[in-house]
Motif scaffolding. Structure first.
Motif, PDB file in Angstrom:
ATOM      1  N   THR A 278      43.796  42.204  43.306  1.00  9.09           N
ATOM      2  CA  THR A 278      44.589  41.419  41.893  1.00  9.09           C
ATOM      3  C   THR A 278      43.981  40.386  41.719  1.00  9.09           C
ATOM      4  O   THR A 278      43.464  40.109  40.395  1.00  9.09           O
ATOM      5  CB  THR A 278      46.209  41.198  42.234  1.00  9.09           C
ATOM      6  N   THR A 280      40.783  39.340  42.556  1.00  9.44           N
ATOM      7  CA  THR A 280      39.339  39.711  42.192  1.00  9.44           C
ATOM      8  C   THR A 280      39.261  40.339  40.763  1.00  9.44           C
ATOM      9  O   THR A 280      38.611  39.946  40.122  1.00  9.44           O
ATOM     10  CB  THR A 280      39.079  40.620  43.108  1.00  9.44           C
ATOM     11  N   SER A 281      40.125  41.084  40.388  1.00 11.85           N
ATOM     12  CA  SER A 281      40.142  41.687  39.201  1.00 11.85           C
ATOM     13  C   SER A 281      40.435  40.537  38.116  1.00 11.85           C
ATOM     14  O   SER A 281      39.534  40.448  36.855  1.00 11.85           O
ATOM     15  CB  SER A 281      41.264  42.706  38.915  1.00 11.85           C
ATOM     16  N   SER A 285      37.581  39.474  35.467  1.00 10.65           N
ATOM     17  CA  SER A 285      37.982  39.170  33.837  1.00 10.65           C
ATOM     18  C   SER A 285      37.764  37.930  33.157  1.00 10.65           C
ATOM     19  O   SER A 285      37.160  37.866  32.167  1.00 10.65           O
ATOM     20  CB  SER A 285      39.454  39.827  33.661  1.00 10.65           C
ATOM     21  N   GLY A 293      39.968  44.860  33.518  1.00  6.47           N
ATOM     22  CA  GLY A 293      38.953  44.566  34.679  1.00  6.47           C
ATOM     23  C   GLY A 293      38.761  46.027  35.048  1.00  6.47           C
ATOM     24  O   GLY A 293      39.913  46.781  35.283  1.00  6.47           O
ATOM     25  N   LEU A 295      36.542  48.167  38.003  1.00  8.88           N
ATOM     26  CA  LEU A 295      35.989  47.947  39.406  1.00  8.88           C
ATOM     27  C   LEU A 295      35.964  49.252  39.928  1.00  8.88           C
ATOM     28  O   LEU A 295      36.887  50.213  39.603  1.00  8.88           O
ATOM     29  CB  LEU A 295      36.741  47.077  40.278  1.00  8.88           C
ATOM     30  N   ALA A 337      48.342  46.155  39.619  1.00  8.86           N
ATOM     31  CA  ALA A 337      47.227  46.715  40.458  1.00  8.86           C
ATOM     32  C   ALA A 337      47.530  47.410  41.313  1.00  8.86           C
ATOM     33  O   ALA A 337      46.744  48.595  41.606  1.00  8.86           O
ATOM     34  CB  ALA A 337      46.433  45.252  40.873  1.00  8.86           C
ATOM     35  N   SER A 374      30.528  47.096  39.206  1.00 13.71           N
ATOM     36  CA  SER A 374      31.424  45.982  39.853  1.00 13.71           C
ATOM     37  C   SER A 374      32.311  46.779  40.934  1.00 13.71           C
ATOM     38  O   SER A 374      32.809  47.879  40.473  1.00 13.71           O
ATOM     39  CB  SER A 374      32.294  45.401  38.858  1.00 13.71           C
TER      40      SER A 374
END
Length: 489
Positions: A278, A280-281, A285, A293, A295, A337, A374
């Motif tokens: 979460t 990271t996304s 963004s 986001g 990935l 997420a 990503s």
């Protein structure tokens, strides 16, 4: 068995083996995925080698070799040649499993146990720094001896033959064998001396017919639906002047982030992996200006007992999409997420060649190249940290961030990802690294992104906070764009 005991000399033992399974078939789907990555790196493909050093309980070399023979005979993957199939017109890369043959074990002598440890480390760097070539076994062994006893065993695996979980199985079983226990001994259960019940040739058959093939088609249908609507790329801004070594990997070791992620996971009833994903996304963004986001997650595909016990490369890329439109808080984004990740893992099992063709078709339909560059990979073997410090209040947690450390792990001229966040094993801290393309994410922005992940977690540790507050906890700024342009969310 005799060996040359000259200090510093390297000799070799030739060891015959005979194990069940013989066949030449196309690569399994996971093998094909890593094949593309390894070959893309060309001369730098040794980057993917898996390197391990095992301490040995002062064994005679014959006993250590016997353990290695048992291991190789038990697992088809360790006695497989991987080739591109061009010599016989196969039409694609193949795995050539051999039922019998010979492998070589290097032997190096050191004068003392302390020197043996240094010798093992130097040899591992040398052995692991060479790529595997066609016609070579996909594993290298080396015994490091003091006098007539083996003190260390080095192993370098071609990533083509095993993923992280497969390598962990090899290490676990080899450790058991070196200590005089059956390779598959389980506490409370009688050991089974038979070879592993599920092998790469079984996996190949599973993927070409029946349930495996059906699952693959369902996965590709999911990819088709998502590819039709996601941003063509997360990095749709013009590139900047990169560093001389274009790709940098920076690591953050943060006890505070581990404490925070654990608290958030307990509050939300989700995993720390979902919490890290979460954050990271959200940071990705923020960097790119997208509300969605996108990935690729590294999907283990070890979804049953057969595959959990398989030494092979099973990992594939799963398509993760997280749209934060309408999500107000960090806890709400964790839930979104988590649910999106479950879908991603469900549909991360497919024919890689067909997936690549699908991406090309959808890109043509949408009128632009699709670049999925990503990644997120939680490579920890456990979802928990075993030795994190205590922080009873928000102030104590913020103070703990002073103990966080950042360092540079490496620089490369050529890598495929633009953004690759990995979480790795560490008992006392959240250890995450970010590999970035400095043409889009500068070295300073790479470090700032890691700190922003930590800051977002710390901000949300003791209470749910808005996404605005989570992002405001750091000074991370979006990647600059030309005036008048904005992200195509």
């Amino acid at each position: 068995m005799t060996t040359d005991t000259t200090e510093g000399a390297t000799t070799a033992l030739v060891v015959p083996f005979a194990g069940p399974g013989l066949g030449r078939v196309p690569l399994n789907w996971g093998q094909r995925t890593i094949w593309e990555g390894i070959r893309w790196l060309g001369e730098d493909r040794h980057y993917y080698n898996i390197r391990r050093t095992l301490p040995v309980p002062s064994l005679a070399p014959a006993a250590a070799v016997a353990a290695l023979r048992t291991l190789v005979e038990r697992h088809q993957a360790l006695r497989t040649y991987f080739t591109d199939g061009s010599s016989d017109g196969t039409g694609g890369p193949v795995q050539d499993v051999r039922a019998e043959g010979k492998f070589t074990v290097a032997v190096r002598h050191a004068p003392t146990a302390e020197a043996a440890a240094e010798t093992a480390a130097a040899l591992l760097a040398e052995q692991g720094g060479r790529p595997f070539e066609a016609g070579q076994w996909p594993v290298r062994f080396c015994l490091v001896m003091v006098a007539d006893r083996v003190e260390f065993l080095n192993m370098v695996l071609d990533h083509q033959t095993a993923d992280g979980s497969g390598a962990a199985l090899v290490v676990e079983q080899l450790t058991a064998l070196l200590n005089g226990r059956p390779a598959d001994e389980t506490p409370g259960q009688a050991p089974d001396p038979a070879p592993a019940r599920w092998q790469p040739l079984d996996q190949a058959e599973y993927e070409t017919a029946g349930e495996g093939a059906r699952r693959g088609k369902l996965s590709l249908e999911y990819w088709r639906r998502q590819l039709a609507v996601v941003p063509l790329t997360m990095f749709d801004m013009p590139p900047r002047e990169p560093e001389e070594q274009r790709f940098w990997k920076v690591r953050l070791t943060s006890p505070a982030a581990a404490v925070a992620a654990t608290r958030i996971a307990e509050r939300t009833g989700r995993t720390t992996s979902a919490v890290l994903l979460t954050a990271t996304s959200l940071v990705l963004s923020r960097l790119t200006g997208h509300t969605t986001g996108v990935l690729q997650l590294i999907v283990a595909n070890r979804f049953d007992d057969n595959r959990r016990a398989l030494v092979s490369e099973l990992c594939q890329d799963g398509l993760f999409v997280l749209d934060r439109t309408g999500v107000a808080t960090f806890d709400g984004l964790v839930e979104a997420a988590y649910r999106s990740a479950l879908v991603t893992y469900r549909y991360g099992f497919y024919d890689r060649v067909e997936r690549d063709a699908l991406i090309a078709r959808v890109a043509a339909e949408r009128g632009g190249a699709i670049r999925l560059s990503s990644y997120f990979n939680d490579a920890r073997l456990s979802d928990d940290w075993s030795a994190i410090p205590k922080a009873a209040t928000a102030d104590e947690l913020r103070a703990l961030t002073a103990e966080s450390e950042t360092d540079v792990l490496g620089k490369w001229e050529r890598q495929e990802p633009t953004f690759f966040l990995a979480a790795n094993e560490c008992a006392y801290a959240c250890r995450i690294s970010l590999l970035s393309d400095t043409a889009f994410i500068s070295v300073a922005e790479t470090g700032a992104a890691l700190r922003a992940i930590e800051a977002a977690l710390v901000a949300a540790a003791f209470e749910d906070v808005s996404l605005t507050a989570a992002l405001a906890a750091s000074d991370l700024a979006p990647i600059p764009r030309p005036t008048g342009t904005e992200a195509a969310s």
